[in-house]
Design a protein around this motif. Structure first.
Motif, PDB file in Angstrom:
ATOM      1  N   UNK A  69      46.348  49.317  39.826  1.00 25.00           N
ATOM      2  CA  UNK A  69      45.108  49.307  39.039  1.00 25.00           C
ATOM      3  C   UNK A  69      43.903  49.085  39.951  1.00 25.00           C
ATOM      4  N   UNK A  70      44.043  48.206  40.940  1.00 23.41           N
ATOM      5  CA  UNK A  70      42.952  47.939  41.878  1.00 23.41           C
ATOM      6  C   UNK A  70      42.608  49.191  42.688  1.00 23.41           C
ATOM      7  N   UNK A  71      43.631  49.912  43.143  1.00 23.12           N
ATOM      8  CA  UNK A  71      43.383  51.112  43.927  1.00 23.12           C
ATOM      9  C   UNK A  71      42.637  52.160  43.098  1.00 23.12           C
ATOM     10  N   UNK A  72      43.020  52.305  41.835  1.00 25.85           N
ATOM     11  CA  UNK A  72      42.308  53.252  40.962  1.00 25.85           C
ATOM     12  C   UNK A  72      40.863  52.811  40.763  1.00 25.85           C
ATOM     13  N   UNK A  73      40.657  51.520  40.555  1.00 23.13           N
ATOM     14  CA  UNK A  73      39.306  51.007  40.328  1.00 23.13           C
ATOM     15  C   UNK A  73      38.430  51.234  41.558  1.00 23.13           C
ATOM     16  N   UNK A  74      38.967  50.917  42.731  1.00 21.69           N
ATOM     17  CA  UNK A  74      38.186  51.029  43.950  1.00 21.69           C
ATOM     18  C   UNK A  74      37.862  52.483  44.273  1.00 21.69           C
ATOM     19  N   UNK A 113      37.810  37.433  54.325  1.00 18.04           N
ATOM     20  CA  UNK A 113      38.094  36.548  53.192  1.00 18.04           C
ATOM     21  C   UNK A 113      37.174  36.850  52.014  1.00 18.04           C
ATOM     22  N   UNK A 114      35.899  37.137  52.297  1.00 18.95           N
ATOM     23  CA  UNK A 114      34.976  37.505  51.211  1.00 18.95           C
ATOM     24  C   UNK A 114      35.472  38.739  50.466  1.00 18.95           C
ATOM     25  N   UNK A 115      35.967  39.707  51.233  1.00 21.58           N
ATOM     26  CA  UNK A 115      36.430  40.947  50.613  1.00 21.58           C
ATOM     27  C   UNK A 115      37.668  40.707  49.753  1.00 21.58           C
ATOM     28  N   UNK A 116      38.603  39.921  50.263  1.00 22.93           N
ATOM     29  CA  UNK A 116      39.797  39.630  49.468  1.00 22.93           C
ATOM     30  C   UNK A 116      39.425  38.809  48.236  1.00 22.93           C
ATOM     31  N   UNK A 117      38.473  37.901  48.371  1.00 21.41           N
ATOM     32  CA  UNK A 117      37.990  37.124  47.230  1.00 21.41           C
ATOM     33  C   UNK A 117      37.467  38.061  46.141  1.00 21.41           C
ATOM     34  N   UNK A 118      36.687  39.058  46.534  1.00 22.49           N
ATOM     35  CA  UNK A 118      36.149  40.028  45.579  1.00 22.49           C
ATOM     36  C   UNK A 118      37.276  40.763  44.865  1.00 22.49           C
ATOM     37  N   UNK A 119      38.293  41.184  45.618  1.00 23.58           N
ATOM     38  CA  UNK A 119      39.405  41.920  45.028  1.00 23.58           C
ATOM     39  C   UNK A 119      40.175  41.059  44.031  1.00 23.58           C
ATOM     40  N   UNK A 120      40.418  39.806  44.383  1.00 17.41           N
ATOM     41  CA  UNK A 120      41.149  38.924  43.474  1.00 17.41           C
ATOM     42  C   UNK A 120      40.341  38.626  42.219  1.00 17.41           C
ATOM     43  N   UNK A 121      39.030  38.584  42.360  1.00 16.68           N
ATOM     44  CA  UNK A 121      38.174  38.378  41.189  1.00 16.68           C
ATOM     45  C   UNK A 121      38.221  39.564  40.239  1.00 16.68           C
TER      46      UNK A 121
END
Length: 422
Positions: A69-74, A113-121
């Motif tokens: 789902x994340x890959x489709x969203x991005x 870490x900021x980028x991974x934080x965004x993805x987890x959010x």
């Protein structure tokens, strides 16, 4: 940096290449790299796993549905709504001040870490519970900070301990690393066989960090932190899984990955490049006659990015297997802020080999003592090729590597044989 305006300006989702290579937006590429690129390890070596608490260590694993789902969203995301790059933050100090204090650092690791934080959010089926959470212990001599939890998130698709309906609680410790393999002996078979020692031969370009030490520190110090009573009190629940989220690039002498490294748990698909002295780099480039095909790392060899955008797995470097010729190759000095995903730059940010070679030779001969770091630090460079008809005037990364200064290899070899901390 201005980006090419093409049908791929959003994410490059119309190509067969992975998002972290195909996207023309640097924001998309870096975010995709931090979430979709191959990790460095596919398994934790037995000798290292023994350092962790029983059942207390594993490699990070996204819930399959959430990752898809994340890959489709991005792939369809508006780059303007994604986290800015380090260079954008550097140019706009106000943007840094708008971030939370823990996220204001312009260091590459903190940016990842900021980028991974965004993805987890924004991940579907994921609830971010905490990030950069300090864990402190109150004692007779005051308050002691035990450490910091990088990420704690809830996998709402799975039940918690005992099938708790709120979902499993997952702790991730993230590390983004770049290591060069420097063998202590001439032959890899002569190296000590245990992974604790062999992984010390992967050293950072500044010779401070080593892969084995980093893995040991995560297993012995960082992962167990989530299972302390102090962490449990902060989270209001016990963590179900503690995992290592390890990304990066590994670099091999002249692009040749030695045999026998599979026992170290390296992911066969890990991203890789080359490292060479200035003279060796020049010899490899000049060995290609004008018009002959091939990059410094051909598809199927360490460091190359094949048509799918992933690194090859062969153990040798060659001069065949690509359609680009030597005359269609230019070079780009890659600043640390752009080390994550493959480079895509306008032509004016590239240079011919001869110009770059002379610049590096002058740098490594820096005469001023106060600028000694210039002559001692390796430089990351990228071999570039035309990006194609969809982005005229732009060049994309074909391979990457470190050109190391005189004396660096011997210092690195001495660092590699120092006793491991595990």
């Amino acid at each position: 940096m201005r980006e090419p305006v093409t049908e791929l300006a959003g994410a490059g989702a119309t190509t067969a290449e992975p998002l972290w290579r195909a996207a023309t937006s640097a924001r998309v590429r870096d975010l995709a790299w931090c979430t979709l690129a191959p990790p460095l390890l596919s398994a934790i070596p037995r000798e290292f796993a023994a350092l962790a608490e029983p059942g207390g260590a594993a490699l990070a694993s996204w819930p399959p549905g959430a990752l898809a789902a994340w890959q489709r969203w991005l792939a369809s995301a508006d780059p303007d709504l994604l986290p800015p790059t380090i260079e954008e933050l550097s140019a706009l100090p106000g943007a840094v001040q708008a971030l939370a204090p823990a996220a204001r650092s312009l260091r590459l690791g903190r940016h990842a870490e900021r980028l991974l934080h965004f993805a987890l959010e924004h991940g579907e089926g994921i609830e971010l519970v905490a990030s950069n959470l300090p864990v402190r212990r109150h004692g007779p001599h005051g308050v002691q900070t035990l450490g910091e939890l990088d990420f704690v998130w809830r996998d709402v698709a799975r039940g918690g301990t005992g099938g708790a309906p709120q979902g499993q609680l997952v702790h991730w410790e993230m590390a983004t690393k770049f290591y060069l393999l420097v063998e202590p002996e001439a032959n890899v078979e002569a190296m000590a066989p245990d992974p604790c020692t062999r992984l010390q031969a992967f050293v950072g370009p500044n010779l401070v960090d080593r892969l084995g030490d980093k893995l040991s520190h995560i297993l012995r110090r960082q992962l167990p932190l989530s299972r302390t009573t102090e962490a449990e009190a902060l989270l209001g629940a016990r963590v179900d899984r503690s995992e290592i989220y390890l990304l990066g690039w590994l670099f091999y002498r002249d692009g040749v990955m030695p045999a026998g490294l599979d026992a170290l748990g390296l992911n066969p698909a890990h991203l890789r490049g080359w490292w060479s002295t200035l003279a060796q780099w020049a010899q490899r480039v000049e060995a290609r006659s004008p018009g002959s095909p091939g990059s410094l790392d051909s598809p199927g060899s360490p460091g190359s990015l094949d048509s799918s955008g992933t690194s090859g797995t062969s153990g040798t470097s060659g001069t065949s297997g690509t359609s680009a010729s030597a005359s269609s190759v230019r070079w780009h000095r890659l600043p640390r802020a752009r080390w994550l995903s493959p480079a895509l730059v306008p032509e004016h940010e590239t240079e011919p080999f001869e110009t770059l070679h002379d610049a590096l030779a002058a740098r490594f001969a820096e005469p001023h003592r106060e600028l000694a770091w210039r002559r001692e630090a390796p430089v990351m460079v990228c071999e570039m090729e035309p990006a194609g008809a969809s982005a005229p005037g732009w060049w994309r990364e074909r391979s990457r590597g470190f050109v190391v200064p005189p004396g660096w290899e011997e210092r690195a070899r001495q660092r590699a044989v120092q006793p491991p901390r595990c």
